[in-house]
Write an enzyme that holds these catalytic residues in place. Sequence first.
Site, mmCIF file in Angstrom:
data_model
loop_
_atom_site.group_PDB
_atom_site.id
_atom_site.type_symbol
_atom_site.label_atom_id
_atom_site.label_comp_id
_atom_site.label_asym_id
_atom_site.label_seq_id
_atom_site.Cartn_x
_atom_site.Cartn_y
_atom_site.Cartn_z
ATOM 1 N N SER A 146 -23.318 47.805 -19.536
ATOM 2 C CA SER A 146 -24.521 47.706 -20.367
ATOM 3 C C SER A 146 -24.238 48.339 -21.728
ATOM 4 O O SER A 146 -23.256 49.085 -21.869
ATOM 5 C CB SER A 146 -25.663 48.470 -19.677
ATOM 6 O OG SER A 146 -26.680 48.845 -20.580
ATOM 7 N N TYR A 159 -30.128 54.896 -15.335
ATOM 8 C CA TYR A 159 -29.454 53.613 -15.642
ATOM 9 C C TYR A 159 -28.273 53.875 -16.570
ATOM 10 O O TYR A 159 -27.168 53.381 -16.360
ATOM 11 C CB TYR A 159 -30.459 52.678 -16.292
ATOM 12 C CG TYR A 159 -30.008 51.258 -16.525
ATOM 13 C CD1 TYR A 159 -29.293 50.924 -17.670
ATOM 14 C CD2 TYR A 159 -30.328 50.252 -15.628
ATOM 15 C CE1 TYR A 159 -28.892 49.620 -17.893
ATOM 16 C CE2 TYR A 159 -29.940 48.931 -15.862
ATOM 17 C CZ TYR A 159 -29.230 48.633 -16.990
ATOM 18 O OH TYR A 159 -28.826 47.330 -17.222
HETATM 19 C C1 GCO Z 1 -33.629 49.021 -21.482
HETATM 20 C C2 GCO Z 1 -32.983 47.745 -21.040
HETATM 21 C C3 GCO Z 1 -31.474 47.850 -21.249
HETATM 22 C C4 GCO Z 1 -30.884 46.469 -21.116
HETATM 23 C C5 GCO Z 1 -29.380 46.417 -21.105
HETATM 24 C C6 GCO Z 1 -28.817 46.696 -22.442
HETATM 25 O O1 GCO Z 1 -34.598 49.445 -20.836
HETATM 26 O O2 GCO Z 1 -33.180 49.546 -22.536
HETATM 27 O O3 GCO Z 1 -33.265 47.466 -19.687
HETATM 28 O O4 GCO Z 1 -30.963 48.758 -20.348
HETATM 29 O O5 GCO Z 1 -31.313 45.881 -19.922
HETATM 30 O O6 GCO Z 1 -28.869 47.279 -20.140
HETATM 31 O O7 GCO Z 1 -27.412 46.552 -22.352
#
Ligand code: GCO
Length: 255
Positions: A146, A159
């Site tokens: 990501s 995440y």
């Molecule tokens: C967020 C998004 C990001 C994108 C992606 C970007 O909440 O900022 O979900 O995480 O999905 O990962 O690369």
Amino acid sequence: MKRNIFDLTGRTALVTGSSRGLGLAMAEGLAEAGAALVLNGTNAERLAAAAKTLRAAGHTVHEACFDVTDEAQVVAAFKRFDAEGLAIDILVNNAGVQFRRPMVELETADWRRVIETNLTSAFVMGREAAKRMIPRGRGKIINIGSLTSDLARATVAPYTAAKGGIKMLTRSMTVEWAEHGIQANAIGPGYMLTDMNTPLVENKEFNAWVIGRTPARRWGKPDELVGTAVFLASSASDYVSGQIIYVDGGFASVM
Ligand code: GCO
């Protein structure tokens, strides 16, 4: 005639979380390049619907309904593949969840759930795949990272930690498995039009920020990952490992 180095004919690709979104888009692209597919998800009906659509397009599709966060289910799934003579040549660790909350309000259980789904599952799936790839002397592992593999955004700490881990897990896979003919790389999608991001697209302020912050001045489309996925799944990338390739409209390259 020299073989097409992007041709995946004769190869089998397992894509986790591939009943919809980025996973399904990449699976379809790998199939169009010649790969047989193993689709994975936890919703049998959604998985069957995706498989039906891809079979209707003439592709060879197996369905593997299991939870990548459950180690016993992963181990059992690979044992089923062994019993069926199904060699996984290409593993795409795509399954992931998002959970947006400021850290001071974040429950540890939610932290663990995101880490387990987005990072630990890639390790467990990769380990089980590598155990079978190493004796064959070849394999392709594509981990989905990501922008948050390198850049932090507020409210998505688990995440971000998981996706940062994906970048370094990819390098760990490289240092241990490249000598066995396995190439492990990652794809870093930018802001893509997926179900997970619908709340962001519909938020006028956030949408304006993505458009302004992304040099391409637009969100990405899931099928825009296909070219990079096919490259990393094919013999065109036999001397590429440990890399993360951003498919992000230039987002990660500019201030
Ligand atoms: C967020 C998004 C990001 C994108 C992606 C970007 O909440 O900022 O979900 O995480 O999905 O990962 O690369």
